[in-house]
Design a protein around this motif. Structure first.
Motif, mmCIF file in Angstrom:
data_model
loop_
_atom_site.group_PDB
_atom_site.id
_atom_site.type_symbol
_atom_site.label_atom_id
_atom_site.label_comp_id
_atom_site.label_asym_id
_atom_site.label_seq_id
_atom_site.Cartn_x
_atom_site.Cartn_y
_atom_site.Cartn_z
ATOM 1 N N GLN A 55 20.046 89.553 56.237
ATOM 2 C CA GLN A 55 21.379 88.953 56.241
ATOM 3 C C GLN A 55 21.794 88.621 57.675
ATOM 4 N N THR A 56 21.941 87.334 57.938
ATOM 5 C CA THR A 56 22.373 86.903 59.261
ATOM 6 C C THR A 56 23.862 87.184 59.431
ATOM 7 N N VAL A 57 24.187 87.907 60.484
ATOM 8 C CA VAL A 57 25.582 88.136 60.849
ATOM 9 C C VAL A 57 26.033 86.988 61.745
ATOM 10 N N GLN A 58 25.202 86.658 62.741
ATOM 11 C CA GLN A 58 25.513 85.564 63.654
ATOM 12 C C GLN A 58 24.227 85.090 64.327
ATOM 13 N N LEU A 59 24.078 83.786 64.460
ATOM 14 C CA LEU A 59 22.986 83.192 65.221
ATOM 15 C C LEU A 59 23.602 82.583 66.476
ATOM 16 N N HIS A 60 23.160 83.064 67.627
ATOM 17 C CA HIS A 60 23.705 82.611 68.901
ATOM 18 C C HIS A 60 22.722 81.678 69.592
ATOM 19 N N GLN A 61 23.170 80.497 69.914
ATOM 20 C CA GLN A 61 22.395 79.582 70.739
ATOM 21 C C GLN A 61 22.594 79.997 72.190
ATOM 22 N N THR A 62 21.603 79.776 73.024
ATOM 23 C CA THR A 62 21.727 80.109 74.434
ATOM 24 C C THR A 62 21.646 78.828 75.258
ATOM 25 N N ALA A 63 21.815 78.961 76.555
ATOM 26 C CA ALA A 63 21.703 77.801 77.442
ATOM 27 C C ALA A 63 20.287 77.238 77.429
ATOM 28 N N ASP A 64 19.314 78.076 77.105
ATOM 29 C CA ASP A 64 17.926 77.641 76.962
ATOM 30 C C ASP A 64 17.720 77.238 75.498
ATOM 31 N N PRO A 65 17.417 75.979 75.201
ATOM 32 C CA PRO A 65 17.319 75.536 73.805
ATOM 33 C C PRO A 65 16.199 76.213 73.011
ATOM 34 N N GLU A 66 15.257 76.857 73.692
ATOM 35 C CA GLU A 66 14.181 77.563 72.990
ATOM 36 C C GLU A 66 14.571 78.980 72.578
ATOM 37 N N VAL A 67 15.643 79.510 73.157
ATOM 38 C CA VAL A 67 15.993 80.919 72.948
ATOM 39 C C VAL A 67 17.229 81.031 72.062
ATOM 40 N N VAL A 68 17.100 81.841 71.007
ATOM 41 C CA VAL A 68 18.229 82.168 70.136
ATOM 42 C C VAL A 68 18.296 83.682 69.986
ATOM 43 N N VAL A 69 19.506 84.170 69.779
ATOM 44 C CA VAL A 69 19.740 85.589 69.552
ATOM 45 C C VAL A 69 20.334 85.714 68.150
ATOM 46 N N LEU A 70 19.716 86.571 67.356
ATOM 47 C CA LEU A 70 20.112 86.737 65.965
ATOM 48 C C LEU A 70 20.656 88.141 65.752
ATOM 49 N N GLU A 71 21.887 88.220 65.263
ATOM 50 C CA GLU A 71 22.439 89.493 64.792
ATOM 51 C C GLU A 71 22.123 89.535 63.311
ATOM 52 N N LEU A 72 21.505 90.625 62.882
ATOM 53 C CA LEU A 72 20.934 90.666 61.541
ATOM 54 C C LEU A 72 21.104 92.052 60.928
ATOM 55 N N VAL A 73 21.203 92.087 59.604
ATOM 56 C CA VAL A 73 21.129 93.341 58.866
ATOM 57 C C VAL A 73 19.983 93.200 57.867
ATOM 58 N N THR A 74 18.992 94.074 58.008
ATOM 59 C CA THR A 74 17.899 94.108 57.037
ATOM 60 C C THR A 74 18.338 95.003 55.891
ATOM 61 N N LYS A 75 18.315 94.431 54.691
ATOM 62 C CA LYS A 75 18.660 95.202 53.493
ATOM 63 C C LYS A 75 17.373 95.390 52.700
ATOM 64 N N GLY A 76 17.153 96.626 52.278
ATOM 65 C CA GLY A 76 15.918 96.896 51.559
ATOM 66 C C GLY A 76 16.002 98.179 50.770
ATOM 67 N N ARG A 77 14.810 98.612 50.350
ATOM 68 C CA ARG A 77 14.728 99.875 49.613
ATOM 69 C C ARG A 77 13.364 100.492 49.858
ATOM 70 N N HIS A 78 13.355 101.816 49.784
ATOM 71 C CA HIS A 78 12.106 102.560 49.849
ATOM 72 C C HIS A 78 11.544 102.541 48.433
ATOM 73 N N THR A 79 10.358 102.009 48.238
ATOM 74 C CA THR A 79 9.853 101.777 46.882
ATOM 75 C C THR A 79 9.446 103.061 46.162
ATOM 76 N N THR A 80 9.171 104.120 46.891
ATOM 77 C CA THR A 80 8.792 105.380 46.244
ATOM 78 C C THR A 80 10.013 106.121 45.722
ATOM 79 N N THR A 81 11.072 106.146 46.521
ATOM 80 C CA THR A 81 12.277 106.896 46.141
ATOM 81 C C THR A 81 13.373 106.003 45.576
ATOM 82 N N ASN A 82 13.200 104.695 45.717
ATOM 83 C CA ASN A 82 14.198 103.707 45.323
ATOM 84 C C ASN A 82 15.470 103.810 46.169
ATOM 85 N N GLN A 83 15.385 104.512 47.306
ATOM 86 C CA GLN A 83 16.526 104.687 48.199
ATOM 87 C C GLN A 83 16.807 103.384 48.933
#
Length: 131
Positions: free
Chosen positions: A70-98
């Protein structure tokens, strides 16, 4: 040629689908992944597309399922090749379903539609089975 946002959207799709071959193909031949906060025997650095592919395929049997990047924010920088991504990885542990949510900051250098450098500052302690 793909924009950085398009490359990151493909990355999201491939990781959710566990399509690690396609994920690796997003990287330049000399692409690099750095994990400054690596835990549980994860490497702090992977150099080259083939090393990224090999590692990704080997870790595909970990009991972690990514449900969303889940992207919180994608930040462009002064360098067009560089981006900074604020992200939340959502998932689960498949053995425990946690379920888990792991916030992170990711810094990318994307050149000619390929990832040249990816630095991931993930809160790995939030991911069950990685601490």
């Amino acid at each position: 040629m793909r924009t950085p946002a398009e490359v990151l959207d493909l990355r999201r799709q491939y990781l959710i689908a566990r399509d690690y071959e396609s994920f690796a193909e997003l990287f330049a031949e000399d692409g690099v992944i750095e994990l400054p906060f690596a835990v549980d025997g994860l490497p702090a650095r992977l150099e080259g597309r083939e090393a990224i592919r090999d590692f990704s395929l080997k870790t595909s049997d970990r009991p972690i399922e990514i449900l969303d990047l889940q992207t919180v924010q994608l930040h462009q920088t002064a360098d067009p090749e560089v981006v900074v991504l604020e992200l939340v990885t959502k998932g689960r542990h498949t053995t425990t379903n946690q379920p888990f949510e792991a916030p992170c900051i990711q810094v990318f250098r994307i050149r000619n539609g390929q990832i040249k450098h990816f630095r991931d500052y993930v809160a790995a302690g939030k991911i069950p089975g990685l601490t």
